[in-house]
Design a protein around this motif. Sequence first.
Motif, mmCIF file in Angstrom:
data_model
loop_
_atom_site.group_PDB
_atom_site.id
_atom_site.type_symbol
_atom_site.label_atom_id
_atom_site.label_comp_id
_atom_site.label_asym_id
_atom_site.label_seq_id
_atom_site.Cartn_x
_atom_site.Cartn_y
_atom_site.Cartn_z
ATOM 1 N N GLY A 40 0.588 -1.049 0.159
ATOM 2 C CA GLY A 40 0.019 -0.086 0.095
ATOM 3 C C GLY A 40 1.083 1.267 -0.016
ATOM 4 N N MET A 41 0.272 2.449 0.197
ATOM 5 C CA MET A 41 0.734 3.621 0.011
ATOM 6 C C MET A 41 0.084 4.812 0.888
ATOM 7 S SD MET A 41 -0.016 4.837 -3.734
ATOM 8 C CE MET A 41 -0.122 6.490 -3.715
ATOM 9 N N ARG A 42 0.827 5.816 1.309
ATOM 10 C CA ARG A 42 0.078 7.025 1.981
ATOM 11 C C ARG A 42 0.333 8.008 0.993
ATOM 12 N NH1 ARG A 42 1.926 10.536 6.616
ATOM 13 N NH2 ARG A 42 3.774 9.503 6.259
ATOM 14 N N CYS A 43 -0.749 8.991 0.684
ATOM 15 C CA CYS A 43 -0.681 9.923 -0.316
ATOM 16 C C CYS A 43 -1.532 11.025 0.098
ATOM 17 C CB CYS A 43 -0.921 9.669 -1.671
ATOM 18 S SG CYS A 43 -2.439 8.875 -1.925
ATOM 19 N N GLN A 44 -1.240 12.247 -0.374
ATOM 20 C CA GLN A 44 -2.053 13.463 -0.175
ATOM 21 C C GLN A 44 -2.988 13.638 -1.234
ATOM 22 O OE1 GLN A 44 0.625 16.826 0.233
ATOM 23 N NE2 GLN A 44 0.758 16.852 2.576
ATOM 24 N N VAL A 45 -4.258 14.166 -0.881
ATOM 25 C CA VAL A 45 -5.223 14.288 -1.626
ATOM 26 C C VAL A 45 -5.954 15.621 -1.607
ATOM 27 C CG1 VAL A 45 -5.750 11.822 -2.365
ATOM 28 C CG2 VAL A 45 -6.952 13.078 -0.541
ATOM 29 N N GLN A 46 -6.674 16.210 -2.726
ATOM 30 C CA GLN A 46 -6.952 17.435 -2.364
ATOM 31 C C GLN A 46 -8.506 17.376 -2.316
ATOM 32 O OE1 GLN A 46 -5.474 20.545 -4.688
ATOM 33 N NE2 GLN A 46 -3.519 19.436 -4.301
ATOM 34 N N GLU A 47 -9.208 16.166 -2.240
ATOM 35 C CA GLU A 47 -10.654 16.195 -1.944
ATOM 36 C C GLU A 47 -10.910 15.113 -0.913
ATOM 37 O OE1 GLU A 47 -12.528 15.101 -5.565
ATOM 38 O OE2 GLU A 47 -11.676 13.365 -5.801
ATOM 39 N N GLN A 48 -11.963 15.108 -0.384
ATOM 40 C CA GLN A 48 -12.555 14.213 0.551
ATOM 41 C C GLN A 48 -12.554 12.801 -0.251
ATOM 42 O OE1 GLN A 48 -12.809 14.844 3.844
ATOM 43 N NE2 GLN A 48 -13.746 12.752 4.253
ATOM 44 N N VAL A 49 -11.967 11.753 0.360
ATOM 45 C CA VAL A 49 -11.988 10.435 -0.138
ATOM 46 C C VAL A 49 -12.411 9.577 1.131
ATOM 47 C CG1 VAL A 49 -10.880 8.491 -1.184
ATOM 48 C CG2 VAL A 49 -10.355 10.848 -1.895
ATOM 49 N N GLU A 50 -13.474 8.871 0.880
ATOM 50 C CA GLU A 50 -13.959 8.285 1.999
ATOM 51 C C GLU A 50 -13.209 6.829 2.348
ATOM 52 O OE1 GLU A 50 -16.200 9.391 4.098
ATOM 53 O OE2 GLU A 50 -16.656 10.985 2.586
ATOM 54 N N VAL A 51 -13.163 6.538 3.700
ATOM 55 C CA VAL A 51 -12.549 5.308 4.021
ATOM 56 C C VAL A 51 -13.502 4.108 3.367
ATOM 57 C CG1 VAL A 51 -12.075 3.820 6.091
ATOM 58 C CG2 VAL A 51 -11.554 6.138 6.024
#
Length: 119
Positions: A40-51
């Motif tokens: 897996g990975m961890r990243c920054q996003v610009q919008e709400q992404v749900e679990v």
Amino acid sequence: MTAEARKFERAPIPLDAQYRRLSEIGPWQPTRVIDVSAMGMRCQVQEQVEVEETIQLKLQLPTTQESLEVSGVVRRQQTEGGAMTIGVEFIDLTPGQQAAIDAMVQFLGKRYPPTSFTP
């Protein structure tokens, strides 16, 4: 999940990538990868992404300069310094995709010290 429970070390990686939400099949959005592991990975996003939301990721592999598209499920989200970060578990990887990710993590692990962040 604690660092002791983590099965795969994460390699920090300053990499630009793209993602899109499969629920909308919208346009690719930019993201900044923070770290990556074999699973897996961890990243920054610009919008709400749900679990539990499934997303598609497009990564530029530093080892081959080819792009790799994979799917993943968001397992964690949090806000860090005003930026939304998500932890994504890769799913349905082909043997070729897994080999490419393993090579990238191994390559980056030699260049950067591993981290024990738990998404």
